[in-house]
Enzyme design. Structure first.
Site, PDB file in Angstrom:
ATOM      1  N   ASP A  33     -37.626 -33.171  30.190  1.00 60.72           N
ATOM      2  CA  ASP A  33     -38.026 -34.536  30.571  1.00 60.72           C
ATOM      3  C   ASP A  33     -37.949 -34.784  32.080  1.00 60.72           C
ATOM      4  O   ASP A  33     -37.661 -35.901  32.519  1.00 60.72           O
ATOM      5  CB  ASP A  33     -37.158 -35.605  29.861  1.00 60.72           C
ATOM      6  CG  ASP A  33     -37.288 -35.535  28.358  1.00 60.72           C
ATOM      7  OD1 ASP A  33     -38.391 -35.257  27.879  1.00 60.72           O
ATOM      8  OD2 ASP A  33     -36.276 -35.733  27.676  1.00 60.72           O
TER       9      ASP A  33
ATOM     10  N   GLY B  97     -40.426 -34.608  34.157  1.00 63.40           N
ATOM     11  CA  GLY B  97     -41.697 -35.096  34.707  1.00 63.40           C
ATOM     12  C   GLY B  97     -42.616 -33.943  35.063  1.00 63.40           C
ATOM     13  O   GLY B  97     -43.393 -34.022  36.013  1.00 63.40           O
ATOM     14  N   LYS B  98     -42.547 -32.879  34.264  1.00 65.75           N
ATOM     15  CA  LYS B  98     -43.342 -31.681  34.562  1.00 65.75           C
ATOM     16  C   LYS B  98     -44.851 -31.947  34.415  1.00 65.75           C
ATOM     17  O   LYS B  98     -45.645 -31.461  35.203  1.00 65.75           O
ATOM     18  CB  LYS B  98     -42.931 -30.521  33.632  1.00 65.75           C
ATOM     19  CG  LYS B  98     -41.503 -30.055  33.856  1.00 65.75           C
ATOM     20  CD  LYS B  98     -41.120 -28.936  32.921  1.00 65.75           C
ATOM     21  CE  LYS B  98     -40.856 -29.358  31.510  1.00 65.75           C
ATOM     22  NZ  LYS B  98     -39.679 -30.194  31.273  1.00 65.75           N
TER      23      LYS B  98
ATOM     24  N   ASN C  92     -42.105 -30.174  20.283  1.00 67.03           N
ATOM     25  CA  ASN C  92     -40.845 -30.852  20.627  1.00 67.03           C
ATOM     26  C   ASN C  92     -40.919 -31.369  22.066  1.00 67.03           C
ATOM     27  O   ASN C  92     -40.173 -32.245  22.459  1.00 67.03           O
ATOM     28  CB  ASN C  92     -39.636 -29.907  20.468  1.00 67.03           C
ATOM     29  CG  ASN C  92     -39.813 -28.565  21.158  1.00 67.03           C
ATOM     30  OD1 ASN C  92     -40.910 -28.206  21.576  1.00 67.03           O
ATOM     31  ND2 ASN C  92     -38.738 -27.803  21.274  1.00 67.03           N
ATOM     32  N   ALA C  93     -41.812 -30.810  22.850  1.00 71.95           N
ATOM     33  CA  ALA C  93     -41.966 -31.227  24.250  1.00 71.95           C
ATOM     34  C   ALA C  93     -42.773 -32.522  24.322  1.00 71.95           C
ATOM     35  O   ALA C  93     -43.514 -32.853  23.402  1.00 71.95           O
ATOM     36  CB  ALA C  93     -42.675 -30.143  25.036  1.00 71.95           C
ATOM     37  N   GLY C  94     -42.619 -33.227  25.413  1.00 71.34           N
ATOM     38  CA  GLY C  94     -43.429 -34.414  25.636  1.00 71.34           C
ATOM     39  C   GLY C  94     -43.780 -34.477  27.105  1.00 71.34           C
ATOM     40  O   GLY C  94     -42.897 -34.651  27.936  1.00 71.34           O
ATOM     41  N   HIS C  95     -45.029 -34.270  27.430  1.00 71.60           N
ATOM     42  CA  HIS C  95     -45.460 -34.317  28.825  1.00 71.60           C
ATOM     43  C   HIS C  95     -46.419 -35.490  28.982  1.00 71.60           C
ATOM     44  O   HIS C  95     -47.413 -35.581  28.275  1.00 71.60           O
ATOM     45  CB  HIS C  95     -46.155 -32.998  29.213  1.00 71.60           C
ATOM     46  CG  HIS C  95     -45.223 -31.816  29.184  1.00 71.60           C
ATOM     47  ND1 HIS C  95     -45.653 -30.520  29.331  1.00 71.60           N
ATOM     48  CD2 HIS C  95     -43.892 -31.741  29.035  1.00 71.60           C
ATOM     49  CE1 HIS C  95     -44.599 -29.709  29.265  1.00 71.60           C
ATOM     50  NE2 HIS C  95     -43.529 -30.435  29.074  1.00 71.60           N
TER      51      HIS C  95
ATOM     52  N   THR D  87     -35.308 -32.357  17.633  1.00 70.32           N
ATOM     53  CA  THR D  87     -36.430 -33.289  17.508  1.00 70.32           C
ATOM     54  C   THR D  87     -36.975 -33.297  16.081  1.00 70.32           C
ATOM     55  O   THR D  87     -37.921 -34.032  15.792  1.00 70.32           O
ATOM     56  CB  THR D  87     -37.565 -32.886  18.470  1.00 70.32           C
ATOM     57  OG1 THR D  87     -37.958 -31.547  18.161  1.00 70.32           O
ATOM     58  CG2 THR D  87     -37.127 -32.963  19.913  1.00 70.32           C
TER      59      THR D  87
ATOM     60  N   ARG E  89     -38.641 -11.775  11.372  1.00 70.71           N
ATOM     61  CA  ARG E  89     -39.899 -11.132  10.946  1.00 70.71           C
ATOM     62  C   ARG E  89     -40.430 -11.634   9.607  1.00 70.71           C
ATOM     63  O   ARG E  89     -41.048 -10.907   8.855  1.00 70.71           O
ATOM     64  CB  ARG E  89     -39.744  -9.602  10.952  1.00 70.71           C
ATOM     65  CG  ARG E  89     -39.552  -9.067  12.363  1.00 70.71           C
ATOM     66  CD  ARG E  89     -38.777  -7.801  12.401  1.00 70.71           C
ATOM     67  NE  ARG E  89     -37.425  -8.015  11.958  1.00 70.71           N
ATOM     68  CZ  ARG E  89     -36.544  -7.050  11.744  1.00 70.71           C
ATOM     69  NH1 ARG E  89     -36.888  -5.804  11.902  1.00 70.71           N
ATOM     70  NH2 ARG E  89     -35.324  -7.329  11.364  1.00 70.71           N
TER      71      ARG E  89
ATOM     72  N   GLN F  72     -39.393 -27.991  28.105  1.00 70.15           N
ATOM     73  CA  GLN F  72     -37.935 -28.193  28.147  1.00 70.15           C
ATOM     74  C   GLN F  72     -37.389 -27.830  29.539  1.00 70.15           C
ATOM     75  O   GLN F  72     -38.116 -27.964  30.508  1.00 70.15           O
ATOM     76  CB  GLN F  72     -37.233 -27.390  27.040  1.00 70.15           C
ATOM     77  CG  GLN F  72     -37.464 -27.972  25.634  1.00 70.15           C
ATOM     78  CD  GLN F  72     -38.734 -27.476  24.980  1.00 70.15           C
ATOM     79  OE1 GLN F  72     -39.050 -26.307  25.009  1.00 70.15           O
ATOM     80  NE2 GLN F  72     -39.471 -28.376  24.356  1.00 70.15           N
TER      81      GLN F  72
ATOM     82  N   PRO G 258     -32.969 -43.619  22.881  1.00 66.20           N
ATOM     83  CA  PRO G 258     -32.529 -43.840  24.265  1.00 66.20           C
ATOM     84  C   PRO G 258     -31.995 -42.524  24.820  1.00 66.20           C
ATOM     85  O   PRO G 258     -31.332 -41.765  24.116  1.00 66.20           O
ATOM     86  CB  PRO G 258     -31.385 -44.857  24.147  1.00 66.20           C
ATOM     87  CG  PRO G 258     -31.446 -45.385  22.759  1.00 66.20           C
ATOM     88  CD  PRO G 258     -32.169 -44.389  21.917  1.00 66.20           C
TER      89      PRO G 258
ATOM     90  N   LEU H  31     -38.254 -40.375  42.172  1.00 64.18           N
ATOM     91  CA  LEU H  31     -37.396 -40.892  43.247  1.00 64.18           C
ATOM     92  C   LEU H  31     -37.428 -42.426  43.248  1.00 64.18           C
ATOM     93  O   LEU H  31     -36.431 -43.085  43.548  1.00 64.18           O
ATOM     94  CB  LEU H  31     -37.873 -40.350  44.604  1.00 64.18           C
ATOM     95  CG  LEU H  31     -36.974 -40.663  45.781  1.00 64.18           C
ATOM     96  CD1 LEU H  31     -35.639 -39.928  45.667  1.00 64.18           C
ATOM     97  CD2 LEU H  31     -37.622 -40.303  47.114  1.00 64.18           C
TER      98      LEU H  31
HETATM   99  P1  IMP Z   1     -35.345 -28.710  19.240  1.00 63.80           P
HETATM  100  O1  IMP Z   1     -36.061 -28.120  20.408  1.00 63.80           O
HETATM  101  O2  IMP Z   1     -36.163 -29.734  18.502  1.00 63.80           O
HETATM  102  O3  IMP Z   1     -34.772 -27.649  18.350  1.00 63.80           O
HETATM  103  O4  IMP Z   1     -34.078 -29.520  19.814  1.00 63.80           O
HETATM  104  C1  IMP Z   1     -32.977 -28.866  20.438  1.00 63.80           C
HETATM  105  C2  IMP Z   1     -32.454 -29.702  21.612  1.00 63.80           C
HETATM  106  O5  IMP Z   1     -33.425 -29.675  22.658  1.00 63.80           O
HETATM  107  C3  IMP Z   1     -32.234 -31.183  21.280  1.00 63.80           C
HETATM  108  O6  IMP Z   1     -31.132 -31.639  22.031  1.00 63.80           O
HETATM  109  C4  IMP Z   1     -33.499 -31.846  21.769  1.00 63.80           C
HETATM  110  O7  IMP Z   1     -33.300 -33.205  22.082  1.00 63.80           O
HETATM  111  C5  IMP Z   1     -33.789 -31.014  23.015  1.00 63.80           C
HETATM  112  N1  IMP Z   1     -35.203 -30.994  23.389  1.00 63.80           N
HETATM  113  C6  IMP Z   1     -36.191 -30.290  22.816  1.00 63.80           C
HETATM  114  N2  IMP Z   1     -37.343 -30.489  23.468  1.00 63.80           N
HETATM  115  C7  IMP Z   1     -37.084 -31.304  24.484  1.00 63.80           C
HETATM  116  C8  IMP Z   1     -37.877 -31.849  25.553  1.00 63.80           C
HETATM  117  O8  IMP Z   1     -39.070 -31.588  25.712  1.00 63.80           O
HETATM  118  N3  IMP Z   1     -37.230 -32.669  26.421  1.00 63.80           N
HETATM  119  C9  IMP Z   1     -35.900 -32.943  26.312  1.00 63.80           C
HETATM  120  N4  IMP Z   1     -35.134 -32.455  25.340  1.00 63.80           N
HETATM  121  C10 IMP Z   1     -35.707 -31.633  24.431  1.00 63.80           C
END
Ligand code: IMP
Length: 466
Positions: free
Chosen positions: A15, A17-18, A42-45, A127, A141, A228, A340, A368
């Site tokens: 998180d 800000g990539k 699981n990522a959010g960009h 997530t 495997r 991440q 949060p 910043l």
């Molecule tokens: P997972 O990747 O869903 O297995 O989560 C494992 C840990 O990584 C947890 O604490 C998530 O909140 C954190 N996490 C996974 N992806 C992100 C991301 O893109 N930004 C911030 N935290 C992440």
């Protein structure tokens, strides 16, 4: 380094800000290709362009640029539901995904992965997108890959995939029902859904490693977009409170199949720190319980604007309120889960660890503007562990959890939005950046001063006096 390949990695807990930095670089420096190499949806960009916000989870952040190839590499885990939903959202906003390429070696997140993650992932605060269980099956495997679903002619391989899916789903149903006491998945229904979804992305599937090496040999500019951050990396993060992929330079090489180490390696560092989910966090401001447990959130304003009185209390040392101040100013609520986000001052010990693990050649400092108008700032420069002062990042979480932050105070600064050059920044903001460079022994080259695509400063020299 005009045609240098460039790596973008998170140097904190994700998180950072990539997405915005990738999007700006693609535009300003004319990259030809953007590659995701780890993680999944699981990522959010987030990308803000022409007043529109584009939330991306799985699709690389170069997708808004039709001339750019956007590659999902072999190290990424692909959820067909998530992928098709994201393609659909982009299509409704007029963004085509015809420039998307998906590795046939990437593993598929299957329905059982999500159920198992939802059931077991709470202790880590995952997530619940099935990421960990999918990587687990990859390592043991048992996994299904994109290439099991779509063949070399970009056709859905119904027979082969159905056979593999039924075999694995039958085993997983046994685990779900007997081990976890959960209802079984409806195998045939789930299978038909995945086969249907595959029709919508089959034309994007190819050997992406061959594509990347061909582009590199043609002198094309490639940007590797890490998901991440280093502190969530499976090996170099706060294990076991980490994600299940490699979020460092090493992951870039194995997850993309590109044989070239990117010459330019940019660590994305938020001007303060944040962490989503569980796990030790030495610089955290306030009590995690108070934001994690909804019934405890009355302890302080989680999302309301702060009153002058509360700001005074924060400056006088109430960390809970200071955490809320930063959370509110930075809109730190998870884009993927809405939770949060835990907030703290910038932890330079942790970022230094990320610099070393990925051999970072420069820093892009983001958000910043969020710190503007906080009269007193702090930088975390060491940890106190009982009698010891540490300036290296501990590997054992028991030790990390014991560590108390040692801070250096910094003078706060006023508005930075609108600044177009380093010289235009207020002096205390320059000092803040200079101290970061000094500590990390790495130049800060990009400074993001607002959410918009153009709101960033390119700084040519280290410790530029302005
Ligand atoms: P997972 O990747 O869903 O297995 O989560 C494992 C840990 O990584 C947890 O604490 C998530 O909140 C954190 N996490 C996974 N992806 C992100 C991301 O893109 N930004 C911030 N935290 C992440």
């Amino acid at each position: 380094m005009k045609n240098a390949s460039t790596l973008i990695v998170g140097a904190q807990f994700g998180d950072e800000g990539k997405g915005k930095i990738v999007d700006s670089l693609v535009q300003d420096e004319k990259f030809d290709c953007v590659v995701r190499y780890n993680g999944g949806n699981n990522a959010g960009h987030t990308i803000v362009s022409d007043g529109n916000t584009y939330p991306l989870h799985l699709i690389p952040s170069g997708i808004l640029h039709p001339r750019v190839s956007n590659v999902i590499g072999a190290g990424v885990v692909v959820d067909p539901h998530g992928l098709v939903a994201e393609m659909g959202t982009l299509a409704t906003r007029g963004v085509s995904c015809s420039n998307l390429c998906i590795s046939d070696r990437a593993h598929l997140v299957m329905p059982w992965h999500k159920v198992i993650d939802g059931h077991l992932g709470k202790a880590i605060g995952t997530t619940a997108r099935g990421i960990g269980p999918c990587y687990e099956d990859r390592a043991s495997r048992r996994g299904l890959r994109v290439g099991d679903l779509v063949n070399e002619n970009q056709k859905v391989d119904r027979d082969h995939f159905s056979e593999r899916f039924r075999e694995v789903a039958t085993q997983k149903n046994r685990i779900l029902t007997r081990l976890y006491d959960l209802p079984p998945l409806k195998v045939e229904e789930e299978l038909e859904t995945v086969l249907g979804l595959a029709e919508q992305f089959r034309e994007a599937v190819c050997d992406t490693a061959e594509l990347l090496n061909r582009l590199k040999n043609q002198g094309k500019k490639i940007l590797f977009e890490g998901a991440q951050g280093c502190l969530l990396d499976l090996d170099w993060g706060t294990y076991p409170y980490v994600t299940s992929s490699s979020a460092t330079l090493a992951g870039c090489l194995s997850g993309s199949g590109s044989a070239h180490i990117p010459e330019r390696r940019i660590g994305i560092v938020k001007a303060y720190s944040t962490r989503v989910g569980e796990g030790p966090y030495p610089g955290e401001l306030g009590d995690y319980e108070a934001i994690r447990v909804p019934s405890m959130r009355g302890k302080g304003p989680v999302s309301a604007d702060l009153t002058d009185e509360q700001k005074q209390a924060a400056l006088a040392g109430d960390d809970q309120i200071m955490g809320n101040w930063i959370r509110r100013a930075g809109q730190e609520y998870s884009m993927t889960t809405g939770r949060p986000i835990r907030c703290g001052w910038l932890d330079l010990v942790a970022v230094k660890h990320a610099v070393e693990v990925s051999g970072l050649t420069e820093i892009a400092l983001t958000k910043l503007d969020v710190l503007a108008n906080i009269p007193k700032l702090k930088l975390l420069t060491a940890y106190q562990d009982k009698e010891k002062t540490l300036t290296t990042f501990p590997s054992r979480i028991a030790q990390l959890a014991r560590c108390k932050p040692i801070y250096e105070e910094q003078e706060g600064f006023g508005e930075v939005r609108g600044a177009e050059t380093f010289a235009q920044l207020p002096n205390p903001a320059k000092s803040y950046i200079k101290r970061i460079e000094e500590y990390l022994q790495t130049p800060v080259r990009i400074i993001s001063v607002g959410p918009g695509r153009a709101e960033h400063i390119i700084k040519e020299r280290s410790c530029d006096p302005g």
